[in-house]
Design an enzyme around this catalytic site. Structure first.
Site, PDB file in Angstrom:
ATOM      1  N   GLY A 232       0.818  -1.211   0.000  1.00 12.15           N
ATOM      2  CA  GLY A 232       0.000   0.000   0.000  1.00 12.15           C
ATOM      3  C   GLY A 232       0.850   1.258   0.000  1.00 12.15           C
ATOM      4  O   GLY A 232       0.555   2.229  -0.709  1.00 12.15           O
TER       5      GLY A 232
ATOM      6  N   GLU B 144       9.949   4.444   7.036  1.00  9.85           N
ATOM      7  CA  GLU B 144       9.955   2.974   7.074  1.00  9.85           C
ATOM      8  C   GLU B 144      10.831   2.513   8.227  1.00  9.85           C
ATOM      9  O   GLU B 144      12.013   2.850   8.287  1.00  9.85           O
ATOM     10  CB  GLU B 144      10.474   2.414   5.745  1.00  9.85           C
ATOM     11  CG  GLU B 144      10.752   0.932   5.752  1.00  9.85           C
ATOM     12  CD  GLU B 144       9.593   0.061   6.242  1.00  9.85           C
ATOM     13  OE1 GLU B 144       8.522   0.103   5.632  1.00  9.85           O
ATOM     14  OE2 GLU B 144       9.770  -0.664   7.265  1.00  9.85           O
TER      15      GLU B 144
ATOM     16  N   GLY C  81       6.636  -6.161   3.153  1.00 11.83           N
ATOM     17  CA  GLY C  81       6.580  -7.619   3.078  1.00 11.83           C
ATOM     18  C   GLY C  81       7.130  -8.168   1.774  1.00 11.83           C
ATOM     19  O   GLY C  81       7.375  -9.371   1.664  1.00 11.83           O
TER      20      GLY C  81
ATOM     21  N   ALA D 162       6.544 -14.628  -0.787  1.00 11.54           N
ATOM     22  CA  ALA D 162       6.820 -15.715  -1.728  1.00 11.54           C
ATOM     23  C   ALA D 162       6.378 -15.353  -3.141  1.00 11.54           C
ATOM     24  O   ALA D 162       6.357 -16.211  -4.016  1.00 11.54           O
ATOM     25  CB  ALA D 162       6.124 -16.990  -1.250  1.00 11.54           C
TER      26      ALA D 162
ATOM     27  N   VAL E 122       1.449  11.002  15.430  1.00 16.70           N
ATOM     28  CA  VAL E 122       0.876  11.808  14.338  1.00 16.70           C
ATOM     29  C   VAL E 122      -0.176  12.667  15.004  1.00 16.70           C
ATOM     30  O   VAL E 122      -1.128  12.140  15.583  1.00 16.70           O
ATOM     31  CB  VAL E 122       0.189  10.911  13.274  1.00 16.70           C
ATOM     32  CG1 VAL E 122      -0.476  11.766  12.196  1.00 16.70           C
ATOM     33  CG2 VAL E 122       1.180   9.936  12.648  1.00 16.70           C
TER      34      VAL E 122
ATOM     35  N   HIS F 187      -0.827 -14.045   6.424  1.00 18.55           N
ATOM     36  CA  HIS F 187      -1.854 -13.278   5.713  1.00 18.55           C
ATOM     37  C   HIS F 187      -2.837 -12.631   6.668  1.00 18.55           C
ATOM     38  O   HIS F 187      -4.034 -12.922   6.636  1.00 18.55           O
ATOM     39  CB  HIS F 187      -2.609 -14.188   4.737  1.00 18.55           C
ATOM     40  CG  HIS F 187      -1.712 -14.790   3.705  1.00 18.55           C
ATOM     41  ND1 HIS F 187      -1.914 -16.028   3.162  1.00 18.55           N
ATOM     42  CD2 HIS F 187      -0.600 -14.307   3.120  1.00 18.55           C
ATOM     43  CE1 HIS F 187      -0.957 -16.282   2.284  1.00 18.55           C
ATOM     44  NE2 HIS F 187      -0.146 -15.257   2.250  1.00 18.55           N
TER      45      HIS F 187
ATOM     46  N   GLY G  92      -3.026  -3.641   4.122  1.00 19.36           N
ATOM     47  CA  GLY G  92      -3.889  -4.797   4.329  1.00 19.36           C
ATOM     48  C   GLY G  92      -4.973  -4.574   5.377  1.00 19.36           C
ATOM     49  O   GLY G  92      -5.947  -5.332   5.425  1.00 19.36           O
TER      50      GLY G  92
HETATM   51  C1  LIG Z   1       7.120 -15.274   4.639  1.00 25.14           C
HETATM   52  C2  LIG Z   1       5.970 -14.554   3.982  1.00 25.14           C
HETATM   53  C3  LIG Z   1       5.537 -14.959   2.722  1.00 25.14           C
HETATM   54  C4  LIG Z   1       4.473 -14.289   2.114  1.00 25.14           C
HETATM   55  N1  LIG Z   1       4.098 -14.673   0.862  1.00 25.14           N
HETATM   56  C5  LIG Z   1       3.100 -14.010   0.242  1.00 25.14           C
HETATM   57  C6  LIG Z   1       2.737 -14.347  -1.094  1.00 25.14           C
HETATM   58  O1  LIG Z   1       3.340 -15.211  -1.717  1.00 25.14           O
HETATM   59  N2  LIG Z   1       1.725 -13.653  -1.665  1.00 25.14           N
HETATM   60  C7  LIG Z   1       1.041 -12.672  -1.018  1.00 25.14           C
HETATM   61  O2  LIG Z   1       0.119 -12.093  -1.582  1.00 25.14           O
HETATM   62  N3  LIG Z   1       1.368 -12.338   0.246  1.00 25.14           N
HETATM   63  C8  LIG Z   1       2.383 -12.963   0.883  1.00 25.14           C
HETATM   64  N4  LIG Z   1       2.738 -12.604   2.149  1.00 25.14           N
HETATM   65  C9  LIG Z   1       1.963 -11.551   2.812  1.00 25.14           C
HETATM   66  C10 LIG Z   1       2.398 -10.167   2.331  1.00 25.14           C
HETATM   67  O3  LIG Z   1       3.758  -9.966   2.623  1.00 25.14           O
HETATM   68  C11 LIG Z   1       1.538  -9.098   3.013  1.00 25.14           C
HETATM   69  O4  LIG Z   1       0.183  -9.400   2.822  1.00 25.14           O
HETATM   70  C12 LIG Z   1       1.809  -7.716   2.457  1.00 25.14           C
HETATM   71  O5  LIG Z   1       3.172  -7.400   2.551  1.00 25.14           O
HETATM   72  C13 LIG Z   1       0.992  -6.673   3.213  1.00 25.14           C
HETATM   73  O6  LIG Z   1       1.159  -5.428   2.562  1.00 25.14           O
HETATM   74  P1  LIG Z   1       0.898  -4.073   3.345  1.00 25.14           P
HETATM   75  O7  LIG Z   1       0.896  -2.977   2.351  1.00 25.14           O
HETATM   76  O8  LIG Z   1      -0.316  -4.237   4.199  1.00 25.14           O
HETATM   77  O9  LIG Z   1       2.114  -3.859   4.355  1.00 25.14           O
HETATM   78  P2  LIG Z   1       3.565  -4.467   4.443  1.00 25.14           P
HETATM   79  O10 LIG Z   1       4.040  -4.947   3.127  1.00 25.14           O
HETATM   80  O11 LIG Z   1       3.584  -5.438   5.575  1.00 25.14           O
HETATM   81  O12 LIG Z   1       4.438  -3.195   4.821  1.00 25.14           O
HETATM   82  C14 LIG Z   1       4.234  -2.448   6.000  1.00 25.14           C
HETATM   83  C15 LIG Z   1       5.537  -1.745   6.327  1.00 25.14           C
HETATM   84  O13 LIG Z   1       5.278  -0.777   7.344  1.00 25.14           O
HETATM   85  C16 LIG Z   1       6.383  -0.716   8.215  1.00 25.14           C
HETATM   86  N5  LIG Z   1       5.933  -0.146   9.487  1.00 25.14           N
HETATM   87  C17 LIG Z   1       5.100  -0.708  10.403  1.00 25.14           C
HETATM   88  N6  LIG Z   1       4.902   0.140  11.440  1.00 25.14           N
HETATM   89  C18 LIG Z   1       5.631   1.258  11.171  1.00 25.14           C
HETATM   90  C19 LIG Z   1       5.841   2.487  11.878  1.00 25.14           C
HETATM   91  N7  LIG Z   1       5.243   2.736  13.046  1.00 25.14           N
HETATM   92  N8  LIG Z   1       6.685   3.401  11.332  1.00 25.14           N
HETATM   93  C20 LIG Z   1       7.310   3.173  10.132  1.00 25.14           C
HETATM   94  N9  LIG Z   1       7.137   2.012   9.430  1.00 25.14           N
HETATM   95  C21 LIG Z   1       6.297   1.081   9.942  1.00 25.14           C
HETATM   96  C22 LIG Z   1       6.839  -2.159   8.320  1.00 25.14           C
HETATM   97  O14 LIG Z   1       8.200  -2.205   8.698  1.00 25.14           O
HETATM   98  C23 LIG Z   1       6.609  -2.676   6.896  1.00 25.14           C
HETATM   99  O15 LIG Z   1       7.777  -2.586   6.133  1.00 25.14           O
HETATM  100  C24 LIG Z   1       3.811 -13.229   2.782  1.00 25.14           C
HETATM  101  C25 LIG Z   1       4.259 -12.816   4.034  1.00 25.14           C
HETATM  102  C26 LIG Z   1       5.327 -13.462   4.637  1.00 25.14           C
HETATM  103  C27 LIG Z   1       5.786 -12.992   5.985  1.00 25.14           C
END
Ligand SMILES: Cc1cc2nc3c(=O)[nH]c(=O)nc-3n(C[C@H](O)[C@H](O)[C@H](O)COP(=O)(O)OP(=O)(O)OC[C@H]3O[C@@H](n4cnc5c(N)ncnc54)[C@H](O)[C@@H]3O)c2cc1C
Ligand code: SF4
Length: 559
Positions: A19, A38, A89, A94, A236, A477, A510
């Site tokens: 996102g 980040e 993530g 994967a 914030v 997930h 998410g």
């Molecule tokens: C081992 C593994 C395998 C996976 N495989 C798959 C797959 O094959 N396919 C799939 O669809 N999904 C997969 N996922 C799930 C996927 O990674 C997540 O659903 C996705 O990354 C979520 O996206 P997001 O935008 O919600 O946030 P994220 O990608 O989780 O990013 C959020 C970011 O915010 C940062 N953050 C949090 N709090 C703060 C703060 N207070 N200040 C600054 N930064 C902050 C975190 O460090 C993180 O980097 C997998 C996850 C794991 C752990």
């Protein structure tokens, strides 16, 4: 009232995952001055760990010196795995990128708030192009075994190759060849083709995985976004006495990897904020800010409707197996063993055996003391019958080379709630604490499938130890917690991801997903963020007055 030039940034994006990276890229494209905060580190092929034994470069727990990218959080209802890095993530995921069935738009609190079925295909298409989605052509031994096991159990026709975000070599060619940017018309970085090492979840050291730092985030930075790694947002608050944020926000940060983080406190001002810290990260931050009075009018629906997918990890290990099951890509294929139950063949790269401590002999039965007793009996029986093989199967060395991991997901409706509480075992501070009905850890048909696969290799069917001992499933997930709804009485954001009761404040991650997807969620998070950003006007046209219409007027905003 400040003038536009008196703010450090127009938008501050918190988190650089799916996102956050989409938001940063699209906002920069529209002419805004953007910062991305980040808390994770920046990773390159040179500093990624070779195996999971390099715990300090794999796991994320900075307070005890673990500064990797893989975060594990334990709750009563689930053990939740997620990523923490520049690129969120995507560094550890994967790269399976699947579109959910259309029926997800008819379930949950987002139903009827938009013509989702008509709107979303365009955004899925953009997201798929930007993430370089392709059908996997690299099938390793684990995928062939999955197919054979499905055929043996009568579901061979459901076998499919996953859709993935990997730069794969052309049919019949070897990997490890470098090409100029294949995805963004020459705007992106050069890329190297996949060598099928199975290492995607340890971070790709070959530049073949389409991580966000090579896509959306790369483009955002190239065009002016400023990324602040190892920077955790801790506050914030609205500026200038306008409690709804219409006069802008002050964002405070600390250094996430410092031993004494609060010594490195910094403050930034901006006109608008996008929370993109993931489902758990955004919930945790918003609970803190609501409680400390920085954002008191966040809906009391915060933490509700959290979905973890119904997941179970099982598999088969064959000690001394002549072939290497770790070769291929992390998730190369899948099968449907019934209408609701989906199994994917998963692997870690050779040498990444640390997870081997968590696997044990497969044990059926309902959760509780009986299942534990049965597990003890199974281990003892196996020790008496095949003592050498049993010791070999329970110790971790060689685990990744010998173990076919089966990720079983069930698309059944089920949700939990997260509250901000002092747990009984640690009354000194508050944490996210899970509540609700437990998700089943024992899926009988999946266990039968693991037994079938183990027979094919002459190996042992295996379970996860925490699932047997504590009846707690593991999931990567976790979604929901700040769901889309018609008003603040039912959710936290409106259908354009605008936070109820605040101005120029959005959530793109998410946490806003409002139904059980039944498939891996990253493609949907990306497509939803694309849609949310499409409503934001270009910088030259904004009047900085974007707020959700809340039909529930019962909340009082503190002055
Ligand atoms: C081992 C593994 C395998 C996976 N495989 C798959 C797959 O094959 N396919 C799939 O669809 N999904 C997969 N996922 C799930 C996927 O990674 C997540 O659903 C996705 O990354 C979520 O996206 P997001 O935008 O919600 O946030 P994220 O990608 O989780 O990013 C959020 C970011 O915010 C940062 N953050 C949090 N709090 C703060 C703060 N207070 N200040 C600054 N930064 C902050 C975190 O460090 C993180 O980097 C997998 C996850 C794991 C752990
Ligand atoms: S299999 Fe290896 S080379 Fe291919 S994307 Fe995954 S980590 Fe990179």
């Amino acid at each position: 009232m400040r003038g536009n030039n008196e703010f450090d940034f127009d938008f501050i994006v918190i988190g650089s995952g799916f996102g956050g990276s989409v938001s940063a890229h699209r906002l920069v494209e529209k002419g805004y001055k953007v910062a991305v905060m980040e808390m994770g580190r920046r990773w390159t092929p040179d500093n990624l760990p070779h195996t999971s034994w390099s715990l300090h470069r794999w796991l994320w727990r900075p307070k005890i010196g673990l500064r990797g990218f893989f975060n594990i959080q334990f709750f009563r209802h689930a053990t939740i795995f997620h990523g923490s890095a520049v690129g969120g993530g995507s560094i550890t995921y994967a790269c399976t990128l699947l579109q959910p069935p259309e029926k997800v738009w008819e379930a949950g609190s987002w139903t009827g708030l938009s013509d989702w079925k008509a709107e979303m295909p365009e955004h899925y298409e953009t997201a798929s192009l930007m993430l370089g989605v392709t059908e996997n052509r690299i099938l390793g031994l684990a995928d062939h075994l999955l197919k054979k096991a499905a055929e043996a159990s009568g579901t061979g026709h459901t076998f499919y190759c996953t859709k993935v975000g990997i730069f794969e070599p052309p049919e019949g060619e070897q990997g490890n060849q470098t090409f100029p940017d294949p995805y963004f018309g020459g705007e992106g970085p050069a890329r190297t083709t996949c060598i099928a090492c199975g290492g995607c979840m340890m971070g790709c050291r070959y530049g073949a995985k389409n991580t966000l730092d090579l896509g959306y985030l790369y483009l955002a930075e190239k065009h002016g976004a400023q990324v602040f790694p190892e920077t955790r947002v801790v506050n914030v608050k609205p500026l200038g006495g306008a409690s709804d944020g219409s006069a802008g926000y002050e964002v405070s940060t600390v250094k996430s990897t410092a031993w004494v983080p609060h010594q490195h406190r910094r403050r930034f001002t901006c006109r608008a904020v996008v929370f993109s810290a993931s489902s758990l990260g955004t919930m945790e931050l918003l609970f803190q800010l609501k409680e400390k009075g920085s954002l008191p009018a966040i809906s009391s629906q915060l933490g509700k409707h959290v979905r973890t997918n119904s997941e179970s990890l099982i598999g088969a290990r064959t000690p001394g197996y002549s072939e290497d099951v770790s070769l291929g890509i992390a998730i190369g294929s899948g099968v449907y063993i019934d209408e609701h139950t989906h199994i994917e063949a998963v692997r870690y790269p050779r040498g990444s055996d640390a997870m081997g401590f968590l696997t044990t002999i497969l044990t059926d039965g309902r959760p509780g003391p009986r299942r534990i007793a049965l597990w003890v009996k199974n281990v003892m029986k196996s020790m008496l019958r095949h003592p050498i093989q049993t010791v070999r199967v329970l110790q971790p060395i060689g685990w990744a080379r010998e173990f076919v991991i089966l990720l079983c997901m069930q698309a059944l409706e089920g949700e939990i709630e997260m509250r901000w509480q002092r747990p009984w075992f640690w009354p000194l501070r508050k944490f996210l604490v899970s509540h609700g009905k437990k998700v089943p850890t024992y899926i009988p048909k999946a266990n039968e499938f693991a037994k079938t696969l183990a027979k094919l290799t002459g190996g042992f069917p295996m379970s996860m130890l925490p699932e047997i001992l504590f009846n707690v499933p593991g999931t990567a997930h976790c979604i929901g917690g700040c769901v889309i709804a018609d008003s603040s009485t039912h959710g936290v954001v409106d259908s354009r991801h605008r936070v109820f009761n605040y101005t120029n404040m959005y959530i793109c991650d998410g946490s806003i997903v409002s139904a059980n997807l039944g498939v891996n969620p990253s493609l949907t998070i990306t497509a939803l963020a694309e849609r949310a950003m499409s409503f934001i006007p270009p910088a030259a046209e904004t009047d900085w007055n974007d707020a959700a219409k809340d039909t529930a007027k019962h909340l009082t905003v503190a002055p």
